[in-house]
Write a protein that holds these residues in place. Structure first.
Motif, short mmCIF file in Angstrom:
data_model
loop_
_atom_site.label_atom_id
_atom_site.label_comp_id
_atom_site.label_asym_id
_atom_site.label_seq_id
_atom_site.Cartn_x
_atom_site.Cartn_y
_atom_site.Cartn_z
N ASP A 1 12.48 -0.10 -14.83
CA ASP A 1 11.95 -1.42 -15.16
C ASP A 1 11.93 -2.30 -13.91
OD1 ASP A 1 11.84 -0.64 -17.86
OD2 ASP A 1 13.86 -1.42 -18.25
N PHE A 2 13.00 -2.22 -13.13
CA PHE A 2 13.06 -2.99 -11.89
C PHE A 2 11.94 -2.56 -10.94
CE2 PHE A 2 14.34 -3.28 -7.46
CZ PHE A 2 14.58 -4.64 -7.34
N VAL A 3 11.75 -1.26 -10.76
CA VAL A 3 10.71 -0.77 -9.85
C VAL A 3 9.34 -1.29 -10.28
CG1 VAL A 3 9.51 1.33 -9.05
CG2 VAL A 3 12.03 1.25 -9.11
N ARG A 4 9.07 -1.29 -11.57
CA ARG A 4 7.78 -1.79 -12.07
C ARG A 4 7.61 -3.29 -11.87
NH1 ARG A 4 8.77 1.06 -17.03
NH2 ARG A 4 8.10 3.19 -16.76
N ALA A 5 8.71 -4.03 -11.85
CA ALA A 5 8.65 -5.49 -11.73
C ALA A 5 8.46 -5.98 -10.30
CB ALA A 5 9.91 -6.12 -12.34
N VAL A 6 8.69 -5.11 -9.33
CA VAL A 6 8.58 -5.50 -7.92
C VAL A 6 7.13 -5.83 -7.59
CG1 VAL A 6 8.78 -4.63 -5.54
CG2 VAL A 6 10.62 -4.21 -7.19
N GLY A 7 6.93 -6.92 -6.86
CA GLY A 7 5.59 -7.30 -6.41
C GLY A 7 5.29 -6.69 -5.05
N ALA A 8 4.69 -7.48 -4.15
CA ALA A 8 4.31 -6.97 -2.82
C ALA A 8 5.41 -7.16 -1.78
CB ALA A 8 3.03 -7.66 -2.35
N GLY A 9 6.49 -7.84 -2.14
CA GLY A 9 7.58 -8.05 -1.20
C GLY A 9 8.49 -6.84 -1.11
N PRO A 10 9.27 -6.75 -0.03
CA PRO A 10 10.20 -5.61 0.10
C PRO A 10 11.29 -5.67 -0.96
CG PRO A 10 10.52 -7.18 1.90
CD PRO A 10 9.34 -7.65 1.12
N ALA A 11 11.74 -4.50 -1.38
CA ALA A 11 12.77 -4.40 -2.41
C ALA A 11 13.53 -3.10 -2.22
CB ALA A 11 12.14 -4.45 -3.81
N SER A 12 14.70 -3.01 -2.85
CA SER A 12 15.53 -1.82 -2.71
C SER A 12 16.24 -1.51 -4.02
CB SER A 12 16.58 -2.06 -1.62
OG SER A 12 17.51 -0.99 -1.55
N VAL A 13 16.33 -0.21 -4.32
CA VAL A 13 17.14 0.30 -5.43
C VAL A 13 18.06 1.34 -4.81
CG1 VAL A 13 17.17 1.38 -7.70
CG2 VAL A 13 15.14 0.13 -6.95
#
Length: 197
Positions: free
Chosen positions: A110-122
């Protein structure tokens, strides 16, 4: 995870592929801890709304340092992302947050799907299997898998929209043999130099 050595083992434009390969690597951990660490930079109001729907209690802050133009004092983000208006949020983005554990009922996908164009990490932590015959030993403080979205750096401080990088973390001294075996397990390869995780 401490100061582990992180090896990039996959880069793709497809976040679903990167997530699927990350989950495959997680299944190879001999032990996987329950916590899932997440963080993201939210660049638009839509990004904030999606993430607030998922993680309303996360501590959001400005992604870039802001100072009061008169006093020079730091300005912290003080709005409630659940109730702030779009106009209020538009004046505050980009925002970021780091959360040490996903709340009950929120899945990492769910988190991965919610990420926009900004950098993110799991980040998933655990221990790789003991492989003494190959000179590889588990390192409970450092082992794990990390999916970095929209970045080509494990610290996810460099935004590169549309580039998703998968890392394996191994010991604080590195273990290139284990990294190569893990990369091969997902049809990948070690891509360049290791990074400090």
């Amino acid at each position: 995870m401490g100061n582990s050595v992180a090896y990039p083992v996959l880069r793709t434009a497809d976040p679903a592929e990167a997530y699927e390969k990350a989950r495959h690597l997680c299944a190879l951990l001999a032990t996987r801890y329950a916590q899932v660490y997440v963080g993201a930079e939210l660049r638009t109001v839509a990004d904030v709304r999606r993430m607030a729907g998922l993680l309303p209690d996360a501590i959001y802050d400005h992604a870039e340092i802001r100072r009061d133009p008169v006093t020079g004092a730091y300005v912290y983000f003080g709005l409630d992302v659940r109730t702030a208006s779009d106009a209020e949020l538009a004046a505050e983005v980009p925002l970021d947050f780091v959360r040490e554990e996903l709340p009950d009922g929120v899945r990492d996908e769910d988190f991965v799907r919610a990420v926009g164009a900004g950098p993110a990490s799991v980040r998933w932590e655990g221990c790789w299997p003991d492989e003494p015959e190959l000179g590889s030993f588990p390192s409970p403080k450092y082992d794990g898998v990390q999916l970095v979205l929209n970045s080509d750096h494990c610290e996810w401080d460099r935004g590169v929209p549309g580039v998703h990088t998968l890392y394996v973390h191994v010991t604080k001294h590195g273990d290139p043999g284990r990294a190569e075996r893990l990369a091969a397990a997902i049809g990948g390869a070690v891509l360049g130099e290791p990074e400090q995780g």
